[in-house]
Scaffold this motif. Structure first.
Motif, PDB file in Angstrom:
ATOM      1  N   ALA A  78       0.771  -1.199  -0.128  1.00 31.25           N
ATOM      2  CA  ALA A  78      -0.121   0.051   0.167  1.00 31.25           C
ATOM      3  C   ALA A  78       0.967   1.111   0.079  1.00 31.25           C
ATOM      4  O   ALA A  78       1.823   1.460  -0.968  1.00 31.25           O
ATOM      5  N   ALA A  79       0.690   2.167   1.075  1.00 32.95           N
ATOM      6  CA  ALA A  79       1.533   3.377   0.999  1.00 32.95           C
ATOM      7  C   ALA A  79       2.960   2.912   1.806  1.00 32.95           C
ATOM      8  O   ALA A  79       2.966   1.966   2.431  1.00 32.95           O
ATOM      9  N   ALA A  80       3.986   3.626   1.213  1.00 32.11           N
ATOM     10  CA  ALA A  80       5.382   3.400   1.597  1.00 32.11           C
ATOM     11  C   ALA A  80       5.368   3.934   3.085  1.00 32.11           C
ATOM     12  O   ALA A  80       4.724   4.819   3.691  1.00 32.11           O
ATOM     13  N   ALA A  81       6.164   3.289   4.026  1.00 32.01           N
ATOM     14  CA  ALA A  81       6.089   3.682   5.492  1.00 32.01           C
ATOM     15  C   ALA A  81       7.498   3.574   5.948  1.00 32.01           C
ATOM     16  O   ALA A  81       8.625   3.107   5.396  1.00 32.01           O
ATOM     17  N   LEU A  82       7.847   4.513   7.129  1.00 34.70           N
ATOM     18  CA  LEU A  82       9.210   4.541   7.456  1.00 34.70           C
ATOM     19  C   LEU A  82       9.321   4.094   9.128  1.00 34.70           C
ATOM     20  O   LEU A  82       8.404   4.485   9.890  1.00 34.70           O
ATOM     21  N   THR A  83      10.321   3.192   9.416  1.00 29.31           N
ATOM     22  CA  THR A  83      10.316   2.597  10.658  1.00 29.31           C
ATOM     23  C   THR A  83      11.604   3.270  11.204  1.00 29.31           C
ATOM     24  O   THR A  83      12.585   2.779  10.778  1.00 29.31           O
TER      25      THR A  83
END
Length: 504
Positions: A18-23
């Protein structure tokens, strides 16, 4: 207190489909607490650049023996050039069950409405879900809604309090039926916000205002959380049906889940380009709800509807105080009616109106959707809305009866079809009360084909117009106040769903 620097150099970027995410890097605590202290605090700081992913996750390693999690945060708000969005940072949290899209780990979201929250087994900040604090990796979810050119500097403080957890509280939910009047017209407002998201009113205050507005039903619709579901039972009653839902607030538009089963959570972490909305629209319907795109032409960032109407059960064409974007929504919806004519009216999408009230002085019940339903139950109200047996009124003072008749005594009402031959004379009739000096407009697939003289100052009147199905494939009615200066018509007092004319 221990400080961690959560700069972007310590990040892991992942794409979920889905959407890119940052951890970011994990925040760790001791493996419990001794007799000398019962709480530990960590603070993390960082800066998000322009173009950051929609969601940034800060992992928090929660050890055994925690009875409360508390989180507070701040972020920079630098000056920006005119016309440039400044910083806005939303916040929420997921527990050790993870952040999978549509998963079970969701524990709360307050968007930008709060600067801190807590969760315990027996209680939580509005917007968040009470329940066990289990050991494992929890995730603080940051949503950089807009980022200034200078970047978005933030600081998050996490406090874990140790000790024995309280007994969880079993939730109670409002009943799915109120004392109705059998088959009748019922008034409702299905887009409302309390302090369980970014509103400022309690459920009790909203219920009192709903009763003053003459409403028979309302729908709980907090932004991206179902935490309010367990807090409406005390204010429902024989005279007020409270349905449960959510306003799913994505970056490409908002949609009201109307009347889902208690405790249903619908995820919002996707955009139109991710091709995920259909999955969650189907989840709403599996949970017994309706899919209603909200304020589709609103001008706020992320509010404009980008998912199309293929999954919609109804469209919110009137949202609160009438503005030019409502006029655009009405015209856009009318175009969908014209398109449905090619399918003989099959698959058309009804219109509805809601207040979207958040706080004083936002009026609850302006506007309201008036639904012909078999009873005052969740199922009956939803069936009436989905069938289009409804009209939108500015207040309880406005009532109308709208019919089309022709042929051998045949008649159809709002949302119906008058089954007559294409050249059969048809009489369209509108009976109105409560609309002083309003003008009646009959709108068809060709546009506005009839405009009446203003109604008397008493607000009551009967307006008739004659046509044929070959001239008008459908007809709907608008009651408009006197127009102000400018090209647009006056604000509405009421808008009906259509009556289709001719054989299907």
């Amino acid at each position: 207190m221990c400080d961690d620097d959560a700069r972007l150099g310590r990040r892991a970027l992942f794409v979920t489909g889905a959407a890119a995410a940052l951890t970011l890097g994990s925040v760790t605590f001791a493996r419990g607490a001794d007799d000398m202290h019962d709480a530990e605090t960590r603070t993390v700081r960082g800066t998000l650049p322009p173009g950051s992913p929609d969601f940034v996750y800060v992992p928090v390693e929660v050890p055994d023996g925690v009875r409360e999690i508390k989180v507070s945060y701040t972020y920079d708000r630098p000056s920006v050039p005119a016309g440039t969005p400044g910083n806005a940072l939303d916040i929420g949290i997921f527990d050790q069950r993870g952040t999978d899209l549509g998963g079970r780990g969701f524990r709360g979201w307050s968007g930008g409405a709060r600067t801190e929250f807590f969760i315990r087994a027996d209680e939580a900040t509005p917007g968040y879900l009470p329940g066990p604090i289990d050991a494992g990796t929890w995730q603080i979810a940051l949503g950089p809604y807009t980022v200034a050119p200078q970047g978005l500097g933030y600081e998050i403080t996490i406090t874990l309090t140790y000790g024995e957890q309280a007994e969880p509280v079993e939730p109670t939910y409002p009943p799915e039926r109120a004392k109705g009047r059998g088959r009748a017209w019922y008034r409702g407002d299905c887009h409302l916000h309390s302090w369980y998201s970014d509103g400022r009113r309690t459920p009790a205050e909203i219920a009192a205002l709903a009763r003053e507005a003459g409403l028979d039903f309302i729908n709980s619709s907090e932004h991206n959380t179902h935490s309010a579901h367990a807090h409406w039972a005390d204010v429902a009653g024989d005279d007020l049906l409270v349905m449960l839902g959510e306003e799913i607030t994505t970056r490409n538009g908002h949609v009201v889940a109307l009347g889902v089963e208690p405790g249903t959570f619908i995820d919002w972490r996707y955009r139109a380009r991710d091709n995920r909305f259909g999955k969650f629209a189907r989840q709403i319907r599996r949970a017994g709800g309706l899919v209603v795109p909200a304020h589709p032409h609103a001008t706020c960032v992320g509010c404009n509807w980008k998912f199309g109407f293929g999954e919609a059960d109804a469209i919110e064409v009137w949202n609160g105080i009438w503005t030019p974007d409502d006029e655009m929504a009405l015209a856009d919806w009318d175009s969908t009616l014209v398109a449905s004519v090619r399918e003989n009216g099959r698959g058309w999408i009804p219109a509805m109106g809601n207040s979207d009230a958040h706080r004083s002085p936002d009026p609850v019940g302006y506007p309201q959707t008036v639904v012909l339903a078999d009873d005052l139950t969740r199922e009956a109200i939803q069936e009436g809305i989905k069938a289009g047996r409804s009209y939108i009124a500015e207040s309880k003072n406005v009532s109308l009866t709208f019919t089309a008749s022709g042929g051998r005594g045949r008649q159809a009402g709002i949302g119906g079809r008058l089954e007559v031959d294409r050249d059969t004379p048809v009489t369209v009739r509108l009976e109105v009360t409560g609309a002083p000096r309003c003008t009646v407009r009959f709108v068809t697939d060709q546009g506005v084909l009839f405009t009446s003289a203003p109604l008397p100052v008493g607000g009551s009147g009967v307006v008739e117009w004659r046509t044929t199905p070959s001239y008008a494939a459908y007809v709907r009615a608008e009651l408009r106040h006197e127009a102000a200066a400018g090209p647009l018509p006056g604000t509405p007092a009421a808008i009906t769903n259509p009556i289709f004319l001719g054989r299907s």
